[in-house]
Design a protein around this motif. Structure first.
Motif, PDB file in Angstrom:
ATOM      1  N   GLN A  32      81.837  74.779 105.232  1.00 52.48           N
ATOM      2  CA  GLN A  32      81.722  73.723 104.305  1.00 52.48           C
ATOM      3  C   GLN A  32      83.525  73.254 103.952  1.00 52.48           C
ATOM      4  OE1 GLN A  32      79.595  75.060 100.942  1.00 52.48           O
ATOM      5  NE2 GLN A  32      77.616  73.742 101.841  1.00 52.48           N
ATOM      6  N   ILE A  34      85.623  71.461 101.329  1.00 53.30           N
ATOM      7  CA  ILE A  34      85.345  71.433  99.890  1.00 53.30           C
ATOM      8  C   ILE A  34      86.838  70.592  99.368  1.00 53.30           C
ATOM      9  CG2 ILE A  34      85.088  72.152  97.504  1.00 53.30           C
ATOM     10  CD1 ILE A  34      83.547  74.525  99.006  1.00 53.30           C
ATOM     11  N   ASN A  35      86.561  69.475  98.612  1.00 53.30           N
ATOM     12  CA  ASN A  35      87.773  68.656  97.975  1.00 53.30           C
ATOM     13  C   ASN A  35      88.461  69.349  96.625  1.00 53.30           C
ATOM     14  OD1 ASN A  35      87.862  66.292  99.387  1.00 53.30           O
ATOM     15  ND2 ASN A  35      86.149  65.379  98.417  1.00 53.30           N
ATOM     16  N   PHE A  36      89.692  69.498  96.655  1.00 45.62           N
ATOM     17  CA  PHE A  36      90.168  70.209  95.447  1.00 45.62           C
ATOM     18  C   PHE A  36      90.792  69.190  94.773  1.00 45.62           C
ATOM     19  CE2 PHE A  36      93.917  72.068  93.352  1.00 45.62           C
ATOM     20  CZ  PHE A  36      93.209  73.103  92.704  1.00 45.62           C
ATOM     21  N   PRO A  37      90.526  69.170  93.423  1.00 36.62           N
ATOM     22  CA  PRO A  37      90.242  70.208  92.676  1.00 36.62           C
ATOM     23  C   PRO A  37      88.790  69.937  91.778  1.00 36.62           C
ATOM     24  CG  PRO A  37      91.472  68.606  91.230  1.00 36.62           C
ATOM     25  CD  PRO A  37      91.305  68.129  92.379  1.00 36.62           C
ATOM     26  N   ASP A  38      87.896  68.893  92.437  1.00 40.22           N
ATOM     27  CA  ASP A  38      86.691  68.623  92.035  1.00 40.22           C
ATOM     28  C   ASP A  38      85.612  69.495  92.553  1.00 40.22           C
ATOM     29  OD1 ASP A  38      86.535  67.573  94.248  1.00 40.22           O
ATOM     30  OD2 ASP A  38      86.009  65.496  93.461  1.00 40.22           O
ATOM     31  N   ASN A  39      85.917  70.232  93.736  1.00 40.57           N
ATOM     32  CA  ASN A  39      84.924  70.946  94.332  1.00 40.57           C
ATOM     33  C   ASN A  39      83.872  70.660  94.821  1.00 40.57           C
ATOM     34  OD1 ASN A  39      86.690  73.333  93.692  1.00 40.57           O
ATOM     35  ND2 ASN A  39      85.661  73.731  91.712  1.00 40.57           N
ATOM     36  N   THR A  40      83.909  69.145  95.301  1.00 36.58           N
ATOM     37  CA  THR A  40      82.829  68.562  95.858  1.00 36.58           C
ATOM     38  C   THR A  40      82.761  68.979  97.377  1.00 36.58           C
ATOM     39  OG1 THR A  40      84.078  66.515  96.110  1.00 36.58           O
ATOM     40  CG2 THR A  40      82.565  66.864  94.059  1.00 36.58           C
ATOM     41  N   VAL A  41      81.695  69.189  98.221  1.00 30.61           N
ATOM     42  CA  VAL A  41      81.450  69.474  99.597  1.00 30.61           C
ATOM     43  C   VAL A  41      81.686  67.927 100.421  1.00 30.61           C
ATOM     44  CG1 VAL A  41      80.094  70.223 101.274  1.00 30.61           C
ATOM     45  CG2 VAL A  41      80.468  71.366  99.311  1.00 30.61           C
ATOM     46  N   SER A  44      79.675  69.233 105.561  1.00 25.51           N
ATOM     47  CA  SER A  44      79.053  70.723 105.836  1.00 25.51           C
ATOM     48  C   SER A  44      78.603  70.994 107.187  1.00 25.51           C
ATOM     49  CB  SER A  44      77.793  70.417 105.011  1.00 25.51           C
ATOM     50  OG  SER A  44      77.134  71.748 104.647  1.00 25.51           O
TER      51      SER A  44
END
Length: 64
Positions: A32, A34-41, A44
């Motif tokens: 996976q 994941i975008n930082f900083p919002d933690n959206t995948v 996958s």
């Protein structure tokens, strides 16, 4: 530690060669991204990784 460096070098070599098969093999089936900083995948699994990076490898010839 040595094994991790070897894997990192394999990833880098495959990326620089734009070799999508070798690049994807470096990742777990359930990868996976994941975008930082919002933690959206945003990616996958290996197949989605293959699609995303394969397109980039084909379109951007100056990758290195």
């Amino acid at each position: 530690m040595y094994q991790q460096l070897t894997l990192a070098q394999q990833q880098l070599d495959a990326y620089n060669a734009r070799d999508i098969d070798r690049f994807v093999e470096c990742y777990a089936e359930n990868i996976q991204l994941i975008n930082f900083p919002d933690n959206t995948v945003f990616c996958s699994g290996r197949e989605e990784l293959r699609e995303r990076y394969g397109k980039m490898f084909n379109e951007k010839h100056g990758l290195h």
